[in-house]
Scaffold this active site. Structure first.
Site, PDB file in Angstrom:
ATOM      1  CE  LYS A  90      -4.454  -1.482   1.702  1.00 38.15           C
ATOM      2  NZ  LYS A  90      -4.290  -2.907   2.129  1.00 38.15           N
ATOM      3  CD  GLU A 112     -10.687   4.806   1.614  1.00 37.32           C
ATOM      4  OE1 GLU A 112     -10.490   5.955   1.150  1.00 37.32           O
ATOM      5  OE2 GLU A 112     -10.085   3.796   1.212  1.00 37.32           O
ATOM      6  CB  SER A 378      -0.258  -8.238  -0.813  1.00 38.76           C
ATOM      7  OG  SER A 378      -1.012  -9.036   0.087  1.00 38.76           O
TER       8      SER A 378
HETATM    9  C1  LIG Z   1      -5.124  -3.926   1.823  1.00 35.82           C
HETATM   10  C2  LIG Z   1      -4.400  -5.178   1.576  1.00 35.82           C
HETATM   11  C3  LIG Z   1      -4.786  -6.046   0.539  1.00 35.82           C
HETATM   12  C4  LIG Z   1      -5.982  -5.833  -0.328  1.00 35.82           C
HETATM   13  O1  LIG Z   1      -5.936  -4.684  -1.105  1.00 35.82           O
HETATM   14  P1  LIG Z   1      -5.735  -4.718  -2.685  1.00 35.82           P
HETATM   15  O2  LIG Z   1      -6.049  -3.320  -3.084  1.00 35.82           O
HETATM   16  O3  LIG Z   1      -6.670  -5.709  -3.258  1.00 35.82           O
HETATM   17  O4  LIG Z   1      -4.321  -5.074  -2.949  1.00 35.82           O
HETATM   18  C5  LIG Z   1      -4.017  -7.184   0.312  1.00 35.82           C
HETATM   19  N1  LIG Z   1      -2.955  -7.466   1.074  1.00 35.82           N
HETATM   20  C6  LIG Z   1      -2.552  -6.662   2.088  1.00 35.82           C
HETATM   21  C7  LIG Z   1      -1.370  -7.046   2.890  1.00 35.82           C
HETATM   22  C8  LIG Z   1      -3.259  -5.491   2.372  1.00 35.82           C
HETATM   23  O5  LIG Z   1      -2.864  -4.711   3.383  1.00 35.82           O
END
Ligand SMILES: *Cc1c(COP(=O)(O)O)cnc(C)c1O
Length: 394
Positions: A90, A112, A378
């Site tokens: 993010k 948000e 992610s």
């Molecule tokens: C917020 C988040 C997501 C989901 O958000 P996307 O916009 O779909 O990438 C996935 N993995 C992590 C670690 C997150 O913090």
């Protein structure tokens, strides 16, 4: 050649667009008219890339997971977004959007947040740039995610509790939009995922595309070919997934695989599997797939993972799914937890609960020894320790 990217009107096939109230029209128009020139300018690119390197810690490694590869009989690489500053992908987006805000002459940031991850990323870049920051967050989420609330406060952000509706993410988005309507001149709304009215999905996709840009180079260096057979990511709103797919969208040799949160199961009311269970409608300024009742009331989503329980989905993913370009799996809570323990015990990497959803797809695939698979991790799992321990699969 068929393109899966955005068209000149801000649509991905039948999905996307900018369905905004009259008062917001000027805000989204101003953004639409300036974002491409700014994002493509040398000044922006230079500062963005310097900060990605020295502040975020990029490029994130592409790690060949040998034990996981052995188990699934394929060559599996992990794109390590969990190693970024603040622990997830993010930050790439938040950093890019605050530089865009500054280039547009904006002096105040709003955002948000649901689980608090996007709020923390936004509060972080606001501290870095010395900009005031208000983060809208539902009361229910504030109670559930206290450590992230405390991080935002320490970073200097104002966390504004939202008490409408179910007091969760969807209500926080509505409140942030209301704020934006009242302060269109000085305020920039940093959107947390590839959702919202055009041009947000395209802005977020471009900023996160650093992920696939690095994969191209890293694969070339490691295997002498710049594309994998399978490219995999989890989808909440879809920002890490579109970042992972971006430079491969038109390379049909690459199978695109995504995982959404099935919760307790697609056939129960406790799910966030928007692509499997959703129908077309308009949510937060975008035409996309939505979890809704037949008369259009948004259904509160459920998932063990706070980052995946959004009732909509980025329009690009609705398009990738409906055209068959991407294959989407629905992964239930227990499957995700099991996959998180598996990665942890095999490779010594504790993934975020969100990321565990895409790892859980591996046993459902038919892979062969020479298949090259790239999976985006992610984020890291520190924030999810309680859920992992409370739901231990053995
Ligand atoms: C917020 C988040 C997501 C989901 O958000 P996307 O916009 O779909 O990438 C996935 N993995 C992590 C670690 C997150 O913090």
């Amino acid at each position: 050649m068929k393109s899966y990217n955005i068209d000149e009107n801000g649509f991905y096939g039948e999905f996307g667009g900018a369905f905004v109230p009259e008062v917001l029209y000027k805000c989204t128009e101003e953004l639409r008219c300036s974002y491409r020139d700014i994002l493509e300018s040398d000044a922006f690119q230079q500062e963005f890339r310097n900060l990605l390197n020295d502040y975020v810690g990029r490029p994130s490694p592409l790690y060949e997971a040998r034990h996981l590869s052995e188990l699934y009989h394929a060559r599996i690489f992990l794109k390590r977004e969990d190693l970024n500053h603040t622990g997830a992908h993010k930050i790439n987006n938040a950093l890019g959007q605050i530089l865009l805000a500054r280039a547009m002459g904006k002096t105040r940031i709003i955002a948000e947040t649901g689980a608090g991850q996007h709020g923390v990323a936004t509060a972080t870049v606001c501290a870095l740039m010395g900009m005031p920051c208000t983060v809208y967050m539902g009361e229910t989420d504030i109670r559930r995610q206290m450590p992230n609330v405390e991080r935002m406060k320490m970073l200097g952000a104002t966390v504004s509790p939202v008490t409408s509706g179910n007091m969760t993410l969807k209500d926080a988005v509505n409140e942030a939009i209301r704020d934006w309507c009242c302060h269109p001149r000085d305020t920039f709304y940093i959107m947390g995922s590839a959702v919202g009215p055009h041009p947000y999905p395209d802005i977020v996709a471009r900023l996160q595309s650093i992920i696939s840009e690095e994969i191209l180079m890293q694969l070339q260096a490691k295997i002498g070919r710049n594309y994998p057979d399978y490219l995999m990511a989890c989808v909440g709103g879809g920002s890490n997934a579109i970042g992972t797919f971006y430079h491969y969208l038109d390379n049909e040799k690459v199978h695109l695989i995504a995982a959404e949160a099935g919760g307790k199961g697609c056939d129960t009311p406790f799910t966030a599997a928007t692509i499997h269970c959703g129908t077309t409608g308009i949510l937060h300024g975008s035409r996309t797939l939505i979890l809704q009742t037949p008369d259009g009331q948004v259904i509160e989503p459920y998932s063990i993972s706070a980052g995946l329980d959004y009732p909509g989905i980025g329009p690009v993913h609705a398009h990738l799914a409906s055209t068959g370009r991407a294959t989407i799996y629905s992964i239930n809570d227990d499957e995700a937890v099991r996959a998180a323990y598996e990665l942890t015990r095999l490779e010594g990497i504790i993934p975020a609960m969100e990321s565990a959803h895409i790892l859980a797809v591996l046993p459902k695939m038919e892979l062969s020894e020479d298949d090259v698979v790239v999976i985006t991790v992610s984020g890291r799992g520190d924030k999810d320790m309680k859920s992992f321990l409370d739901n231990k699969p053995f």
